[in-house]
Motif scaffolding. Structure first.
Motif, short mmCIF file in Angstrom:
data_model
loop_
_atom_site.label_atom_id
_atom_site.label_comp_id
_atom_site.label_asym_id
_atom_site.label_seq_id
_atom_site.Cartn_x
_atom_site.Cartn_y
_atom_site.Cartn_z
N ALA A 220 -28.35 -49.34 -55.43
CA ALA A 220 -28.68 -50.64 -56.00
C ALA A 220 -28.58 -51.70 -54.91
N PHE A 221 -29.51 -52.66 -54.94
CA PHE A 221 -29.54 -53.72 -53.94
C PHE A 221 -29.81 -55.06 -54.61
N HIS A 222 -29.19 -56.09 -54.03
CA HIS A 222 -29.48 -57.47 -54.43
C HIS A 222 -30.35 -58.09 -53.36
N TRP A 223 -31.60 -58.42 -53.69
CA TRP A 223 -32.56 -58.93 -52.73
C TRP A 223 -32.48 -60.44 -52.66
N LYS A 224 -32.50 -60.96 -51.44
CA LYS A 224 -32.52 -62.40 -51.23
C LYS A 224 -33.69 -62.75 -50.30
N GLY A 225 -34.34 -63.84 -50.59
CA GLY A 225 -35.41 -64.30 -49.72
C GLY A 225 -36.77 -63.79 -50.13
N THR A 226 -37.76 -64.05 -49.27
CA THR A 226 -39.15 -63.69 -49.58
C THR A 226 -39.40 -62.21 -49.28
N PRO A 227 -40.31 -61.59 -50.05
CA PRO A 227 -40.62 -60.17 -49.84
C PRO A 227 -41.66 -59.96 -48.75
N GLU A 228 -41.38 -60.46 -47.56
CA GLU A 228 -42.30 -60.27 -46.44
C GLU A 228 -42.37 -58.79 -46.07
N TYR A 229 -43.54 -58.36 -45.61
CA TYR A 229 -43.73 -56.94 -45.33
C TYR A 229 -42.68 -56.40 -44.37
N GLY A 230 -42.42 -57.12 -43.26
CA GLY A 230 -41.47 -56.62 -42.27
C GLY A 230 -40.09 -56.41 -42.83
N ARG A 231 -39.66 -57.30 -43.72
CA ARG A 231 -38.33 -57.17 -44.32
C ARG A 231 -38.28 -55.99 -45.28
N VAL A 232 -39.32 -55.83 -46.09
CA VAL A 232 -39.34 -54.71 -47.04
C VAL A 232 -39.44 -53.38 -46.29
N ARG A 233 -40.24 -53.34 -45.24
CA ARG A 233 -40.35 -52.12 -44.42
C ARG A 233 -38.99 -51.77 -43.82
N ALA A 234 -38.25 -52.77 -43.35
CA ALA A 234 -36.93 -52.51 -42.78
C ALA A 234 -35.98 -51.96 -43.83
N LEU A 235 -36.05 -52.47 -45.06
CA LEU A 235 -35.24 -51.93 -46.15
C LEU A 235 -35.57 -50.46 -46.38
N ILE B 293 -37.27 -48.95 -59.16
CA ILE B 293 -37.46 -49.88 -60.26
C ILE B 293 -36.79 -51.21 -59.94
N ASP B 294 -37.28 -52.27 -60.58
CA ASP B 294 -36.72 -53.59 -60.29
C ASP B 294 -36.39 -54.34 -61.58
N GLY B 295 -35.83 -55.53 -61.39
CA GLY B 295 -35.45 -56.36 -62.54
C GLY B 295 -34.16 -55.94 -63.20
N ILE B 296 -33.34 -55.10 -62.53
CA ILE B 296 -32.10 -54.59 -63.10
C ILE B 296 -30.94 -54.98 -62.20
N MET B 297 -29.86 -55.48 -62.80
CA MET B 297 -28.67 -55.88 -62.04
C MET B 297 -27.55 -54.88 -62.28
N LEU B 298 -27.06 -54.28 -61.20
CA LEU B 298 -26.05 -53.23 -61.29
C LEU B 298 -24.90 -53.51 -60.32
#
Length: 507
Positions: free
Chosen positions: A411-426, A473-478
């Motif tokens: 589970a991850f808490h995402w902060k900031g914009t979903p720019e391609y480089g950041r999502v690829r790094a994740l 999946i998204d929209g879930i807080m764990l």
């Protein structure tokens, strides 16, 4: 799955173009609105009951989020409350439980195929029975498409706080409320602030720890009941005859002990021994107390019958505290009492994902009893894949989990914009951190609270060339220590139901 529709000007179609436009709008509305039939089954120390409810959910389109939120909930059938049947002191009567459940389904005109989600929760002393988990699992398999089995004091405390109405009141009135849920075997405590449960705990005090027949002869004596009787000055055992005065003395002792366990700091040895969980911390300001559970029916004077247990005497004991100004908080009006936990199980156990998920193989679902791990890594600014991978590996080691041996959900808490480089790094960090999982061909289960699950899954599968099954999946807080069930995708909303739960039996 049945969906609910808003009223609209359907039938006023003048040409094919208008007709297609109306259909498009209709399908868009349907995908943004979901109605679920849910069931809550509560097998408690004293009573067993069922509630069927409807949940109405809508997508949060105003903030461009794919997350669904509950916009309406309510029960449409409530079963009678039956005494929980025991075949002996160590086992629940599974045949009688099955009959109670089957009768409720018939009376509600429901079947398993019509139930989308819900929970079977075993509470209080019922958890301790040898076959409790087997009964919970068996019922969960037969009563609906995605119904989970769960148990645990903290879980029950949360459900009671929501089901009683304490959480709603704390949100509406901006109050800090203590919900005291007194059942047959245990008392659950929940501090609720601005609609959120911030603390939970449980103590070994309940209204059905001692049960007598019509002649006052003890026919059931739980270990906690024998201990409380001794502390009140009596040594009791099965077959003994007890008087109303003795039962009232036990009720008086328990009521005062509940107050002391909450308010006393530091705790006395007596209170420390009663806690079944870590004690409440930093109680702070309490604007009011709401009672729920079976004993609350007596506290709020909605019940006056003697059921051969301690419930009536506990209610009278609390009134002595109120009358003598020995209860330190304001008592709030009653909400749900006996049915608080089962209302919580029926209406507050499920989250619905967003509709931007990535599921590489739909036969993977449902997935049940998956442990959640939430690495301590801040996903904001520039994301370093190597540091994220190390955080994942460290978290696995900290929890004593042998990676690749069992399914886990990251589970991850995402902060900031979903720019391609950041999502690829994740995505790269996940691959590096789960090398044994990937080598063993196990599925990758990823849960995010931001709207990027589909992008993460696509990068893993199409760019990083993973052949492992992927559920993102998204929209879930764990949080850590959560266990989740992940249901099959719902059509046409393309969402996934997720139930967050506890799995603590035989406490």
């Amino acid at each position: 799955m049945r969906l609910f529709y808003h009223d609209g000007p359907y039938g006023h179609v003048h040409d094919d173009e208008d007709h297609d436009h109306d259909l498009d709008n209709n399908m868009l509305w349907i995908s943004d609105h979901i109605e679920l039939n849910t069931v809550g089954i509560d097998i408690g120390s004293a009573g067993t009951q069922l509630i069927f409810s409807k949940l109405q959910l809508a997508r949060r389109g105003e903030d461009l989020s794919s997350r669904y939120v509950v916009v309406g909930r309510g029960s449409f059938y409530r079963s009678p409350v039956s005494f929980t049947p025991y075949s002996d002191n160590s086992r629940i009567d599974h045949e009688e439980i099955a009959r109670i459940v089957d009768d409720a389904y018939k009376q509600a005109d429901m079947n398993a195929e019509a139930v989308h989600t819900g929970a079977v929760i075993l509470t209080g002393e019922a958890i301790r029975r040898e076959n409790a988990q087997a009964i919970g699992d068996a019922l969960a398999e037969k009563v609906g498409n995605f119904v989970c089995a769960t148990a645990g004091h903290n879980m029950e405390a949360q459900l009671a706080a929501f089901g009683s109405g304490a959480a709603r009141r704390s949100y509406d009135k901006n109050e800090r409320i203590l919900n005291i849920d007194m059942g047959g075997g245990t008392t659950k405590l929940a501090v609720v602030e601005k609609g959120k449960v911030t603390q939970t705990a449980a103590i070994y005090i309940g209204g059905r720890l001692v049960v007598t027949d019509e002649e006052g002869v003890i026919v059931r004596l739980d270990p906690g009941g024998a201990s409380i009787a001794e502390r009140a000055g009596y040594r009791l055992q099965l077959g003994d005859r007890v008087t109303p005065d003795q039962l009232q003395a036990m009720g008086d002792w328990m009521a005062q002990a509940v107050v002391d366990c909450i308010a006393q700091r530091p705790l006395s040895d007596r209170c420390r021994d009663l806690y079944l969980t870590p004690e409440l911390q930093d109680l702070g300001r309490i604007d009011g107390v709401m009672f729920s559970g079976g004993v609350a029916e007596f506290i709020y004077e909605r019940e006056e019958r003697d059921f051969g247990d301690l419930g009536l005497y506990l209610g009278q004991a609390f009134h002595k505290l109120f009358d003598n100004s020995r209860f330190p908080w304001e008592v709030l009006p009653a909400g749900e009492c006996m049915r608080a936990t089962v209302v919580g199980a029926s209406e507050y156990t499920v989250q619905i994902s967003g509709n931007t998920n990535y599921i590489s193989d739909h036969s993977l679902l449902p997935k049940k009893n998956v442990q959640v791990l939430k690495p301590e890594f801040e996903l904001e600014g520039e994301i370093n894949p190597e540091e994220l991978a190390e955080s994942i590996r460290f978290h696995l080691k900290s929890f004593g989990i042998q990676e690749g041996k069992a399914d886990i959900a990251l589970a991850f808490h995402w902060k900031g914009t979903p720019e391609y480089g950041r999502v690829r790094a994740l995505a790269e960090g996940i691959v590096d951190g789960l090398q044994r999982t990937i080598a063993g061909g196990r599925p990758l289960l990823i849960v995010l609270d931001g709207d990027l699950a589909r992008t993460v899954g696509s990068i893993l599968h199409e760019e990083l060339k993973l052949s492992n099954p992927i559920v993102s999946i998204d929209g879930i807080m764990l949080q850590d220590f959560d266990f989740i069930d992940i249901g099959q995708q719902l059509e046409p909303s393309m969402t996934v139901p997720v139930t967050v739960k506890s799995l603590l039996f035989r406490m």
